[in-house]
Scaffold this active site. Sequence first.
Site, PDB file in Angstrom:
ATOM      1  N   ARG A 182     -55.040 -25.988  12.938  1.00 55.74           N
ATOM      2  CA  ARG A 182     -55.787 -26.075  11.691  1.00 55.74           C
ATOM      3  C   ARG A 182     -55.420 -25.006  10.667  1.00 55.74           C
ATOM      4  NH1 ARG A 182     -62.219 -26.270  12.130  1.00 55.74           N
ATOM      5  NH2 ARG A 182     -61.630 -27.958  13.540  1.00 55.74           N
TER       6      ARG A 182
ATOM      7  N   HIS B  34     -55.499 -37.463  10.848  1.00 56.83           N
ATOM      8  CA  HIS B  34     -56.326 -36.256  10.704  1.00 56.83           C
ATOM      9  C   HIS B  34     -57.800 -36.652  10.677  1.00 56.83           C
ATOM     10  CE1 HIS B  34     -56.389 -31.945   9.878  1.00 56.83           C
ATOM     11  NE2 HIS B  34     -57.318 -32.141   8.943  1.00 56.83           N
TER      12      HIS B  34
ATOM     13  N   TYR C 111     -60.145 -40.915  -8.983  1.00 56.05           N
ATOM     14  CA  TYR C 111     -59.629 -40.900 -10.350  1.00 56.05           C
ATOM     15  C   TYR C 111     -58.177 -40.454 -10.439  1.00 56.05           C
ATOM     16  CZ  TYR C 111     -64.573 -41.187 -11.570  1.00 56.05           C
ATOM     17  OH  TYR C 111     -65.884 -41.570 -11.689  1.00 56.05           O
TER      18      TYR C 111
END
Length: 814
Positions: A31, A77, A121
């Site tokens: 990680r 993931h 967006y």
Amino acid sequence: MSSGTNIEKLTLEDIMSDRFSRYSKSIIQERALPDVRDGLKPVQRRILYAMYKDGNTYDKGFRKSAKSVGNVMGNFHPHGDSSIYEALVRMSQEWKLRDPLIEMHGNNGSMDGDPAAAMRYTEARTSKIASEMLRDIDKDTVSWIPNFDDTEQEPVVLPSRFPNLLVNGATGISAGYATEIPPHNLGEVIDAVIYLQKHPDASLDDLMQFVKGPDFPTGGIIQGLDEIKKAYQTGRGRIVVRSKTSIEKLRGGKQLIRVTEIPYEVNKLQLVKQIDEIRINKKIDGIAEVRDESDRNGLSIAIELKRDVDQQGVFNYLLKNTDLQITYNFNVVAIDKMCPKRLSLKSILSSYLEYQRLIVSNRTKYDLSVAKKREHIVDGLIKALSILDKVINTIRESDNRKDASHNLVETYEFSPAQADSIVALQLYRLTNTDVTKLKAEKNELAGKINEFNHILDDSEKLDNVLKNELLNIKKEYGSSRKTIIEKEIENIKVSNKITIPDETTVVLVSHDGYLKRSSLRSYKASEVDDCGLKEDDYPIFLKQLSTRDHLFMFTNKGHLIYRPVFEITDVKWKDTGEHISQTIGLDADEQIINIFNFKALKENGMFVIATSDGYIKQTEFSKVIPGRTYRSHSLTYEKLKDDQSKVVKVSYVANNKPDAEIMIISNVGMASRFMLSDVSVNGPRTTGVKSIELRDEEFVCNMEVVGDNDKIGIITQKGSYKNMLVNEVPITSRGRRGVQILTPLKRNSYEIIDFAKIISNEESNIPLRIYTANSRIHDVLSDDYPMSNRKSNGSIIVDVKKEGIPAKISEIIS
């Protein structure tokens, strides 16, 4: 209970240790920390691979970021979409990465700390340089592991055809480990890798010929070459990163500091806010306005200064108190061979070079295998075309494709692969022209196979291939350095003229140790006598000073208390102020005896110090300059012989008084006058030399720095006062007994309590003030009394029975 149940008895300590070890290993390796080979954390690697696999690359159109995030989360993931999107956005921010790996359409945040628009967006795709991270991934160059649900394979590490760990840096925190690796210049790092290829024993200095230091995407100036070298040697180091600025001249004598580059990862909006708060709070005087003028053409912060301001002083203050200058701490930690390690520059380059040799070797093996397979097929096709009619007849007589392949193998000794290729051959290719092409292809394949074998057999040849590929990447993506490197860290000094406004203030120090400063307005609005002191207390120092002045307060126990005027408590004139013992402890019988104010701490004069037991010395001003602990500790300026001794007077003599004289008078009326030049210069923690010869029970009552034409006023224990010319006492050498300046009596002789130099102005003598033991005050106009000779005992002016025995005589403080 089932017979198959197995119950273990374990301590909580063992369970917690085991579980936390697993958790730590997971977050360290999976990680938070980057791999030294590709410089990527797992989430970054998965994002790039998922986008590559989906065809979302630089040579194709943009796609919604939400789609990319969904692919990563669904396939590789299994964490929150926000963390994946944040990682994707960071890889697109050109002010965070030296060479961004993601291209994004839409709002991807800003240097002001603004967040990116929602992923629904924005649109994204991998950048062109990111293709170099994934190049050759389909040629068995890297290892693969199953994804979290065993439905797909994902790469353990990307091929990373350029040294991404150094080029784009990394930052992260895990269990027990953190990493902070700054970005570097692509061309410099590649040059260092190539140099290390030829010189495996290269020293750090050799490598630093190429890798000069970090190259931040935001530019700026780095100071501290020694710290850079330390960081490259040990993995830890601290450098100073400074903004890049210029000075612009404006109309009316004004100036403007233009900031065009700021330190790495500094929030521009917060920086502008910091500077503006300094202006609003008037921490320094000189900033008129701060504007953020950044636009499409780049970063620009305008700091407009007032007229005739010391721009360098303002700039130094801003460097020291805002993020215009920061310290960046190297902490170069990465996963190397599955373990977190703190790495030096050479170890990073060596690991990367070793990995790239493996990548080139694996790719060459893959290409060799493909070429050999194709050569085998081409040999079969050539053979088939040489017996084409027989081959066609055999195929016609076969039942199906599988039978045809089997018959070709049995009849003409083709391999199964060759037979399958012949059966799949299209009729239009059965021409003489194709035979020619096949033979040409065979020759080409033979050349490739030979080349691949040569690369695999010769490490030098493999290194040449790697070197050429790195040089091509440098040529394609290299750019000039953005960050300037300076060897030394500049020591920033901020002048008091910048931090302290030049204001006139009234400073008072009282006999009992109270001190304060008040504004002129408060002082003038009050009665002078209404100064807030106790009834039996009185001022011993009262002057109008600048807030930039310095106050030296000498006590009778040999201690020097220093205060910059601006640090003295600012109160109304009617308030008492603070007692010096609130910050510096004083003995019960310790008193402040002399106070001096100076414009700067760079005077060249001498302090003349006299003690009650007959010692005197000169101490240079520079020897008693206060240290860092002046607020809580006093400085010892005189070493007293014993507890009964005390300092009776401290005078300051400027260097322009070479002919100054010393007048010393004892309590029994013995006076000695000698040249100041006879007094040796000693350090603060010394006693000095003999000033006057004293006998039992005698002591020095005072000392004055005088001239031949000066006058003194003397007060005795009986309340008598007399004026005397200094030249009544002849000049002798230091340490003599001196001459008598009182007429001895058989009984109840006069004793001198104190004496003071009479200061004259153009009109008359300035009055003296006598303080008695009963806290009574008696003012004396010396012009009202005649000038007496040495034999006179003076005139009684103080009624000791009513007013008390005189304790001190001095110039009036007003």
